[in-house]
Design a protein around this motif. Sequence first.
Motif, PDB file in Angstrom:
ATOM      1  N   ILE A   1       0.876  -1.172   0.000  1.00 44.83           N
ATOM      2  CA  ILE A   1       0.000   0.000   0.000  1.00 44.83           C
ATOM      3  C   ILE A   1       0.910   1.217   0.000  1.00 44.83           C
ATOM      4  N   ARG A   2       0.668   2.108  -0.930  1.00 43.71           N
ATOM      5  CA  ARG A   2       1.518   3.292  -0.987  1.00 43.71           C
ATOM      6  C   ARG A   2       0.948   4.380  -0.092  1.00 43.71           C
ATOM      7  N   VAL A   3       1.798   4.932   0.745  1.00 46.71           N
ATOM      8  CA  VAL A   3       1.396   6.088   1.554  1.00 46.71           C
ATOM      9  C   VAL A   3       2.380   7.217   1.235  1.00 46.71           C
ATOM     10  N   MET A   4       1.978   8.427   1.484  1.00 50.37           N
ATOM     11  CA  MET A   4       2.861   9.532   1.108  1.00 50.37           C
ATOM     12  C   MET A   4       4.091   9.605   1.998  1.00 50.37           C
ATOM     13  N   CYS A   5       3.944   9.150   3.248  1.00 48.99           N
ATOM     14  CA  CYS A   5       5.083   9.236   4.163  1.00 48.99           C
ATOM     15  C   CYS A   5       4.839   8.237   5.280  1.00 48.99           C
ATOM     16  N   THR A   6       5.904   7.666   5.843  1.00 49.10           N
ATOM     17  CA  THR A   6       5.691   6.741   6.968  1.00 49.10           C
ATOM     18  C   THR A   6       5.106   7.476   8.162  1.00 49.10           C
ATOM     19  N   GLY A   7       5.366   8.778   8.236  1.00 45.64           N
ATOM     20  CA  GLY A   7       4.810   9.563   9.332  1.00 45.64           C
ATOM     21  C   GLY A   7       3.296   9.618   9.292  1.00 45.64           C
ATOM     22  N   ARG A   8       2.709   9.262   8.139  1.00 49.00           N
ATOM     23  CA  ARG A   8       1.258   9.288   7.995  1.00 49.00           C
ATOM     24  C   ARG A   8       0.618   8.039   8.600  1.00 49.00           C
ATOM     25  N   ILE A   9       1.442   7.033   8.880  1.00 45.86           N
ATOM     26  CA  ILE A   9       0.872   5.758   9.291  1.00 45.86           C
ATOM     27  C   ILE A   9       0.436   5.804  10.753  1.00 45.86           C
ATOM     28  N   ASN A  10      -0.833   5.609  10.919  1.00 54.82           N
ATOM     29  CA  ASN A  10      -1.402   5.525  12.251  1.00 54.82           C
ATOM     30  C   ASN A  10      -1.253   4.072  12.701  1.00 54.82           C
ATOM     31  N   PRO A  11      -0.653   3.819  13.849  1.00 55.93           N
ATOM     32  CA  PRO A  11      -0.488   2.423  14.270  1.00 55.93           C
ATOM     33  C   PRO A  11      -1.793   1.634  14.289  1.00 55.93           C
ATOM     34  N   LEU A  12      -2.915   2.340  14.326  1.00 58.90           N
ATOM     35  CA  LEU A  12      -4.186   1.618  14.243  1.00 58.90           C
ATOM     36  C   LEU A  12      -4.357   0.932  12.900  1.00 58.90           C
ATOM     37  N   MET A  13      -3.713   1.478  11.854  1.00 61.77           N
ATOM     38  CA  MET A  13      -3.740   0.827  10.548  1.00 61.77           C
ATOM     39  C   MET A  13      -3.067  -0.535  10.652  1.00 61.77           C
ATOM     40  N   VAL A  14      -2.023  -0.605  11.448  1.00 65.96           N
ATOM     41  CA  VAL A  14      -1.325  -1.880  11.643  1.00 65.96           C
ATOM     42  C   VAL A  14      -2.246  -2.863  12.371  1.00 65.96           C
ATOM     43  N   ALA A  15      -2.865  -2.364  13.435  1.00 67.98           N
ATOM     44  CA  ALA A  15      -3.779  -3.231  14.187  1.00 67.98           C
ATOM     45  C   ALA A  15      -4.922  -3.693  13.291  1.00 67.98           C
ATOM     46  N   ALA A  16      -5.427  -2.771  12.450  1.00 69.16           N
ATOM     47  CA  ALA A  16      -6.526  -3.130  11.549  1.00 69.16           C
ATOM     48  C   ALA A  16      -6.068  -4.178  10.544  1.00 69.16           C
ATOM     49  N   ALA A  17      -4.835  -4.055  10.049  1.00 71.32           N
ATOM     50  CA  ALA A  17      -4.296  -5.050   9.112  1.00 71.32           C
ATOM     51  C   ALA A  17      -4.276  -6.429   9.780  1.00 71.32           C
ATOM     52  N   PHE A  18      -3.812  -6.469  11.008  1.00 69.09           N
ATOM     53  CA  PHE A  18      -3.784  -7.749  11.734  1.00 69.09           C
ATOM     54  C   PHE A  18      -5.193  -8.307  11.895  1.00 69.09           C
ATOM     55  N   ARG A  19      -6.111  -7.426  12.232  1.00 70.03           N
ATOM     56  CA  ARG A  19      -7.468  -7.900  12.483  1.00 70.03           C
ATOM     57  C   ARG A  19      -8.123  -8.411  11.210  1.00 70.03           C
ATOM     58  N   HIS A  20      -7.741  -7.837  10.061  1.00 69.95           N
ATOM     59  CA  HIS A  20      -8.358  -8.259   8.810  1.00 69.95           C
ATOM     60  C   HIS A  20      -7.572  -9.370   8.121  1.00 69.95           C
ATOM     61  N   GLY A  21      -6.658  -9.995   8.867  1.00 70.94           N
ATOM     62  CA  GLY A  21      -6.061 -11.210   8.332  1.00 70.94           C
ATOM     63  C   GLY A  21      -4.593 -11.176   7.974  1.00 70.94           C
ATOM     64  N   ALA A  22      -3.906 -10.063   8.226  1.00 65.73           N
ATOM     65  CA  ALA A  22      -2.476 -10.048   7.946  1.00 65.73           C
ATOM     66  C   ALA A  22      -1.741 -10.834   9.033  1.00 65.73           C
ATOM     67  N   ASP A  23      -0.710 -11.573   8.617  1.00 68.55           N
ATOM     68  CA  ASP A  23       0.118 -12.278   9.606  1.00 68.55           C
ATOM     69  C   ASP A  23       1.320 -11.431   9.989  1.00 68.55           C
ATOM     70  N   GLY A  24       1.666 -10.502   9.124  1.00 63.06           N
ATOM     71  CA  GLY A  24       2.782  -9.607   9.406  1.00 63.06           C
ATOM     72  C   GLY A  24       2.558  -8.287   8.705  1.00 63.06           C
ATOM     73  N   VAL A  25       3.223  -7.249   9.208  1.00 59.88           N
ATOM     74  CA  VAL A  25       3.112  -5.929   8.597  1.00 59.88           C
ATOM     75  C   VAL A  25       4.514  -5.363   8.435  1.00 59.88           C
ATOM     76  N   LEU A  26       4.764  -4.797   7.269  1.00 62.37           N
ATOM     77  CA  LEU A  26       6.051  -4.132   7.036  1.00 62.37           C
ATOM     78  C   LEU A  26       5.779  -2.652   6.799  1.00 62.37           C
ATOM     79  N   ILE A  27       6.560  -1.826   7.482  1.00 63.60           N
ATOM     80  CA  ILE A  27       6.483  -0.389   7.237  1.00 63.60           C
ATOM     81  C   ILE A  27       7.849   0.038   6.734  1.00 63.60           C
ATOM     82  N   SER A  28       7.880   0.652   5.593  1.00 65.12           N
ATOM     83  CA  SER A  28       9.178   0.984   5.027  1.00 65.12           C
ATOM     84  C   SER A  28       9.185   2.417   4.526  1.00 65.12           C
ATOM     85  N   GLY A  29      10.284   3.108   4.801  1.00 69.54           N
ATOM     86  CA  GLY A  29      10.364   4.512   4.410  1.00 69.54           C
ATOM     87  C   GLY A  29      11.796   4.940   4.153  1.00 69.54           C
TER      88      GLY A  29
END
Lengths: 325, 138
Positions: free
Chosen positions: B39-67
Motif C-alpha cells: 500500500i503506498r502512503v505519502m510518508c511513513t509519518g502518515r501511518i497511524n499504528p491503528l492501521m497496523v492493528a486493523a491489518a492484523f485484524r483483517h487477516g495479515a500475519d505480518g506488517v512491514l512499514i518501510s520509508g
Amino acid sequence: MDKEKLVNEAKAVFSREDVACLIGYGKDSIGFRVSPIFIRTRDEADQLFFSPLCSLSLVNYLTLEKGVLLEGNKETGGEKIAIVARGCDSRALIQLFAERGIPREQVVILGVPCRGTIDLKKIEGKFPDARNCTEVTEAEGMYYIRFDNESHEVPKEELLADHCKHCAFPNPLVYDVLLEDLVDSKGAAYSDIEEMEKMALEERHEYWKDKFARCLRCYACRNACPLCYCDDCILERVSPQWVNRSVNLSENLMFHLARSYHLAGRCAGCGECERVCPVNLPLMLLNRKLEKDIKNIFEYTAGSNLDDKPLFASFNPKDPNDFIF
Amino acid sequence: MLKKFDPNIMAFLCNWCSYAGADLTGTSHFHYPPNLKAIRVMCTGRINPLMVAAAFRHGADGVLISGCHPGECHYMEGNYLARRKIFVFRNLLEFVGINPERLQMSWVSASEGKKFSNVVKEITEKIKKLGPLTTFDE
C-alpha cells in the motif's frame, strides 16, 4: 484535610477572582460515595470537603463546561473556572492546557497534596452496610472510619486504590492556591509491570485474553478519562470503521489497543478508567506499561511540564533504531 | 497433504523512497516472495499504528512499514516521527501477547532495489516461522 481551610480558600477565590464556577468534591447522600459539586456562589462553598474518599477526578467536568472554557468566552466575558486538583489531576490539566490550547489563566487551581485515595469497591466490600454520615480520616498509615455510630480502624494498604500505590506525583505540579503542605513522593514504581514483562508471550496473551473476554464495551473507561475528549471518537466512527460494534475477543482487543495507544505519552495516571470499569479490568497496567517505556526510552513524562511538546509531535535523531532493517 | 503456510504480509511503503525502491526491484528483475501486499502512503509519518492493528485484524500475519533513511525524509522528519510511534506500538503489542516481530520496519531508499528484495525475503521467512496470527480469530 482541614475543611475550614478549603472552604475559606474557595470563598477567597470567589471574592478575589472573576470565577464563574468552582468544581469540587461534596458528600453524596449514601455510604462512602462522593459527588462532584459545582459551586456558583460564595455561600455554597460550605458544602465542599476533601477526604481520602475523593477518588474521582474532576478534570473531565472542566472540559464539559465548554461554554466558559473553549468557546472564547463571548457570552461570559472572560470568566474563569476554579477546580480542586490533586497531583494526577494537575498532570491531566497540564496536558489539556497543551493539547487544547486552554489558556492557563482561565483555570484557577486549588491544589491538594494527596496521600492516596480509597478504592470505593474495596471499602464498600468491607463495610457493605454503611449508609449514613460516613467519615474517613487518615493518620499514620491507618484509616479511621466512622459511620452510623460505629468506628473502625483499617490499615491504609487494604483500602488504597491500586493506581495510588504506584503514584509518583502526589503533589500538584501546577496550582494557584495550595491547600496543604506538600507530601513526600515515593517516585514511580513499576514492579508489577516488570513482573508481567518476565512472563512468556503466550502466558501474557492468555492473561489479557481472559481479561478482554470480560469487557462489555460499555465505553465507560473512555468517557471517564479526562484526556479522551474528541467529539468524533474513532472508537465509534462508522467510516472508516476501526472497531466493529460486535462484542467479541478480537474487537475488544482492537478497542483496548486503540484506547491505550491513544493515551501513550498522555495518560496522567489518575486511574479513572479502572475506577469506573464495571468488570474490573486492570486497564492502568496497559497505561503504565507505556508510561514506563516512554519514560525510560524517551525521557518523557506526560503532564510534567507546561512547555513540553507532545511526545509524538517531537523526536530525537537518537531514538531507538535497532529494530529496523 | 497439509497445506503449506503462506503468510499474508501487508506493506506500507512511502511514496518517495520505498515504493520507488520496490519499483526498482521489479524493473531490475530481483526476485522476492509474492506474499507482500503493498500500500503506498505519502510518508511513513502518515501511518497511524491503528492501521497496523486493523491489518492484523483483517487477516495479515505480518506488517512491514518501510520509508526513507533517517535524515532523508521528503518531509524532513516524517520518518523520525514514525519510528517513535511504531517503537511504542511494538511494545504495546508485545505486552498484550502479540509477537512484535510481526510488525517490521525498514529503511529502503529509491536506489536500493536489491535491499528491498532482501528485506522482503527475510521478513517472509520470519513470519513463516512464527506461523499464522490467530489472535484475532475469535
